[in-house]
Design a protein around this motif. Structure first.
Motif, short mmCIF file in Angstrom:
data_model
loop_
_atom_site.label_atom_id
_atom_site.label_comp_id
_atom_site.label_asym_id
_atom_site.label_seq_id
_atom_site.Cartn_x
_atom_site.Cartn_y
_atom_site.Cartn_z
N THR C 253 -35.61 8.13 -38.77
CA THR C 253 -35.81 7.88 -40.27
C THR C 253 -34.48 7.39 -40.84
N PHE C 254 -34.39 7.13 -42.20
CA PHE C 254 -33.34 6.39 -42.87
C PHE C 254 -32.07 7.08 -43.14
N ASP C 255 -32.40 8.55 -43.03
CA ASP C 255 -31.49 9.53 -43.47
C ASP C 255 -31.28 10.54 -42.27
N LYS C 261 -25.14 7.80 -37.69
CA LYS C 261 -24.26 7.12 -36.81
C LYS C 261 -24.42 5.86 -36.50
N GLY C 262 -25.25 5.00 -37.14
CA GLY C 262 -25.51 3.60 -36.82
C GLY C 262 -26.40 3.30 -35.65
N TYR C 266 -35.01 0.22 -33.98
CA TYR C 266 -36.04 -0.40 -33.59
C TYR C 266 -37.42 0.51 -33.93
N LYS C 267 -37.24 1.89 -33.92
CA LYS C 267 -38.44 2.89 -34.28
C LYS C 267 -38.57 2.78 -36.00
N LEU C 268 -37.76 2.16 -36.48
CA LEU C 268 -37.97 2.04 -38.12
C LEU C 268 -38.67 0.52 -38.21
N GLY C 269 -38.90 -0.05 -37.29
CA GLY C 269 -39.78 -1.31 -37.34
C GLY C 269 -38.99 -2.64 -37.21
N CYS C 270 -37.77 -2.53 -36.70
CA CYS C 270 -36.64 -3.57 -36.50
C CYS C 270 -37.52 -4.87 -35.69
N LYS C 271 -37.58 -6.09 -36.29
CA LYS C 271 -38.10 -7.25 -35.67
C LYS C 271 -36.98 -7.98 -35.03
N SER C 294 -26.33 -2.98 -43.09
CA SER C 294 -26.42 -2.20 -44.04
C SER C 294 -27.50 -1.00 -43.76
N GLY C 295 -28.11 -0.91 -42.37
CA GLY C 295 -28.66 0.20 -41.95
C GLY C 295 -30.28 -0.15 -42.47
N HIS C 296 -30.76 -1.26 -42.79
CA HIS C 296 -32.23 -1.66 -42.58
C HIS C 296 -32.60 -2.63 -41.69
#
Lengths: 146, 219, 366
Positions: C253-255, C261-262, C266-271, C294-296
């Protein structure tokens, strides 16, 4: 206007710094090459993927040596010899003090510090003109054309 | 159609079509088999057909000694690639995300380097199985086109998956799309080929076990 | 020293000398330019040589179905000094957002620039072109399509800035109500450089312009028209979080702990794995950071159809359609169909059993 440093919620662990060691090895090889073949190497730090804090880490490891020169040409530039002789860090800034480029140069003297032939010719012309006109040399010759 | 279009299609409508054919095919075939059923045995059972049937589903996975001696190679390579398929399909993080998206269920993944190594071993095992099938006269005689087709659609997802993960040979979106497409091919052919054994094996073993569990009539 | 030629024929070297720029400053300019063009520092002398002789090209910039984000991005690229030199060394003859002229005067400037530099000017386009109805987007009463065709005719090359101009972008996203298409789908007989991104990285835009200015040529392009120096490698391959992907350490998740830990997104949808762009090395805001830093997760904005990938937060391995529903409906239907088919088969079996009869030797000998 003052800039505040933004704190990201990212912890920087040692395992993040996977590009630091290879880069330092590259610097070492470049230094070998400079000593043996007198060949200069320039590494563009922008071309390497670095994690937050890694650039600082590289700069810290290389450290500060005997020379620190400042250049005022299209904004400031900072040229420092690191604690490793022959390894220089050249940082170019623009008028707003934003970083425009940062290079590691492995050389006995970065090119940009040397006086350039074109500038010297210009300077000579300027000086001789001043002498011809019989002006007060002390005032005008040091003045740079804007 | 560009490569991202292609990727979006295999992730979207393509996958949907494949899943419909897969699910419908499997269910229709299983229902049909179950409905046809077997003749009721009117004699009173001596043992328990149910217990023996259930036990056999699992016990048959352990090869019998003399059979193992006779066909060690086939059994070992067969085990390797079946377990390999199980690991690569169900214990790789991106795959678990897919199952989670479809079923809501999630489980821990194996470390990626392990799945990577297992993939290579599985591919090698599948090639060995084919080489054995082709070099053995009797097996070659028994081999038909369907067997080769089934072998091909089984190994393709492994090979395309390996290339997609290591990102070699083409651009990343194309590699990923080809991998998903190869899986869709597998899904579509699954109910209509020998691949169906993944489901029918349970029924077949149960019947076998049930018959022997019957142990004739109660005297 | 030498005579300084006037007007359009002057070179960048002339411009610099006129402004009293020292050779040393010029070297600094060349070093940062090489860095901006993603060229190795060994190319600096070549760049210096070429830039001195570079002619001031005329640039016409057309904006179609766009949000002005690309122009915003570009104007962020030039702070006061160094990049300014680049803009001083091109002649931006038409850009309806930035130019002072308006109305007929603006259109006249475009026509004049086209006539004067026919066959030599650089055409920059941002935004997609609606083919559904010419009335969807017009400038000075001229439809986007007509203006593009008219202006492209005399262009030496076209730069499609932003994903809309390069691949259709957001206007092209399903269901594409305006029938939006990219420049490349309309113009087939001109060299087109695609500089996609939503928006593109500012220095990538200036880098491509500078390449044209410096060498007078089109940079090497990939299979979908993007300059290889900037779009040659995927975000994933250049991502500093790649090690976490390889190790299987993901933010869920985002938090959560992983996000803090940076770890890999991938699991959050990174393309990032399917996206080719320079964000991971060039970064944004003068090298400050890029979205993943920046974490997105990466949205994949420099790829075609990035808007239709099933959602920005859906992992790449997830299907874009609702497969759970598909499975449930299919299963329900299949059970019914299976029962029906089973009943038919059972009937056939029973009738086969019923029609069994005795066979004698005589029957077989018949």
């Amino acid at each position: 206007m003052t800039t505040h440093s933004v704190q990201f919620n990212i912890q920087i662990g040692d395992d993040l710094t996977w590009n630091v060691a290879p880069l330092l090895h590259e610097v070492k090889h470049a230094l070998d090459n400079l000593i043996k073949n007198n060949e200069t190497t320039i590494i563009d730090l922008r071309s390497i993927p670095l994690a937050p804090g890694e650039e600082d880490k590289i700069l810290n490891i290389l450290g500060q040596g005997e020379i620190k020169a400042q250049l005022y040409a299209l904004g400031q530039s900072e040229i420092i010899e690191t604690q490793y002789a022959g390894v220089w860090i050249v940082s170019h800034y623009n008028d707003e003090n934003e970083i425009m480029g940062r290079f590691i140069e492995i050389t006995s003297m970065p090119d940009i510090l040397c006086s350039q032939t074109e500038d010297m010719i210009e300077a000579r012309n300027h000086l001789s003109e001043s002498l011809k006109e019989g002006q007060n040399i002390h005032e005008s010759s040091v003045e740079k054309s804007a | 159609m560009n490569e991202i279009d292609f990727l979006n299609w295999v992730r979207g409508p393509g996958f949907q079509i494949a899943v419909i054919i897969f699910v419908a095919g499997i269910i229709i075939r299983l229902v049909e088999i179950l409905m046809l059923g077997r003749k009721p045995n009117l004699a009173e059972a001596k043992g328990s057909a149910m217990r023996s049937g259930l036990r056999t589903i699992f016990s048959r996975s352990i090869p019998e000694k003399s059979t193992f001696k006779r066909s060690t190679f086939v059994i070992v390579t067969g085990f390797i690639f079946h377990i390999g398929l199980l690991i690569t399909i169900f214990f790789f993080t991106p795959h678990i995300l897919l199952f989670k998206d479809v079923s809501g269920l999630s489980w821990p993944a194996l470390p990626t380097p392990i799945v990577d190594a297992v993939t290579v071993v599985t591919i090698i095992a599948l090639f060995l199985v084919l080489a054995h099938r082709m070099s053995n006269t009797v097996l070659r005689f028994l081999t038909n086109y369907e067997d080769i087709l089934v072998w091909l659609v089984t190994i393709l997802p492994l090979i395309t998956g390996y290339f997609a993960f290591h990102r070699v040979g083409a651009t990343a979106p194309t590699l990923l799309a080809l991998h998903i497409l190869s899986v869709e091919l597998l899904l579509v052919l699954f109910p209509f080929t020998k691949l169906m054994h993944a489901f029918t094996i349970v029924l077949a073993r149960w019947y076998n076990g049930a018959i022997s569990g019957y142990r004739g009539v109660q005297s | 020293m030498t005579d300084i030629p006037e007007g359009k024929d002057e070179t960048l070297g002339d411009v610099l000398r006129q402004r009293g720029i020292s050779r040393r400053s010029f070297l600094k300019f060349c070093a940062t330019t090489a860095s901006m063009m993603a060229l190795p520092p060994s190319m600096i002398p070549t760049i210096a040589h070429a830039l001195e002789r570079a002619k001031k090209p005329s640039v016409i910039w057309l904006s179609f179905q766009e949000c002005t984000g690309c122009t915003e991005s570009l104007t962020r690229a030039h702070s006061v000094t160094i990049e300014n030199l680049i803009f001083d060394s091109i002649s931006l003859d038409y850009h309806h957002t930035l130019q002072a002229a308006s109305g007929h005067a603006a259109e006249e400037a475009r026509m004049a620039a086209m006539e004067e530099n026919y066959g030599k000017y650089l055409l920059v386009v941002d935004g997609s072109i609606p083919l559904g109805n010419p009335g969807y987007s017009t400038i000075a009463g001229i439809s986007n399509y007509d203006m593009l065709m008219e202006t492209a005719k005399g262009a030496a090359a076209i730069i499609s800035v932003g994903t809309c101009a390069a691949y259709g972008g957001i206007p092209h996203a399903k269901p594409n109500p305006t029938g939006a298409v990219s420049v490349g789908e309309i113009i087939k007989d001109k060299p087109i450089i695609n500089v996609p991104g939503c928006p593109p990285i500012p220095v990538v835009i200036t880098g491509v312009l500078t390449h044209f200015l410096t060498f007078g040529t089109i940079p090497e392009l990939d299979h979908i028209g993007r300059p290889k120096v900037f779009y040659g490698q995927s975000i994933h391959d250049r991502c500093y979080r790649r090690t976490f992907y390889d190790k299987g350490q993901f933010a869920e998740t985002f938090d959560d702990e992983g996000a803090r830990k940076g770890w890999c997104l991938y699991k959050l949808g990174c393309k990032g794995p399917t996206t080719y762009n320079a964000c991971a090395t060039t970064k944004w805001n003068n090298g400050t950071s890029f979205p993943i830093e920046s974490g997105h997760p990466c949205l994949g904005c420099s790829e075609p159809e990035f808007w239709d990938g099933g959602g920005f937060y859906k992992a790449l391995s997830m299907p874009t359609e609702d497969i759970s529903k598909t499975v449930i409906y299919t299963a329900a239907g299949a059970v019914a169909a299976g029962v029906a088919i089973g009943a038919i088969q059972k009937g056939r079996k029973n009738s086969a059993v019923a029609s069994h009869s005795k066979t004698t030797i005589d029957d077989l000998e018949k």
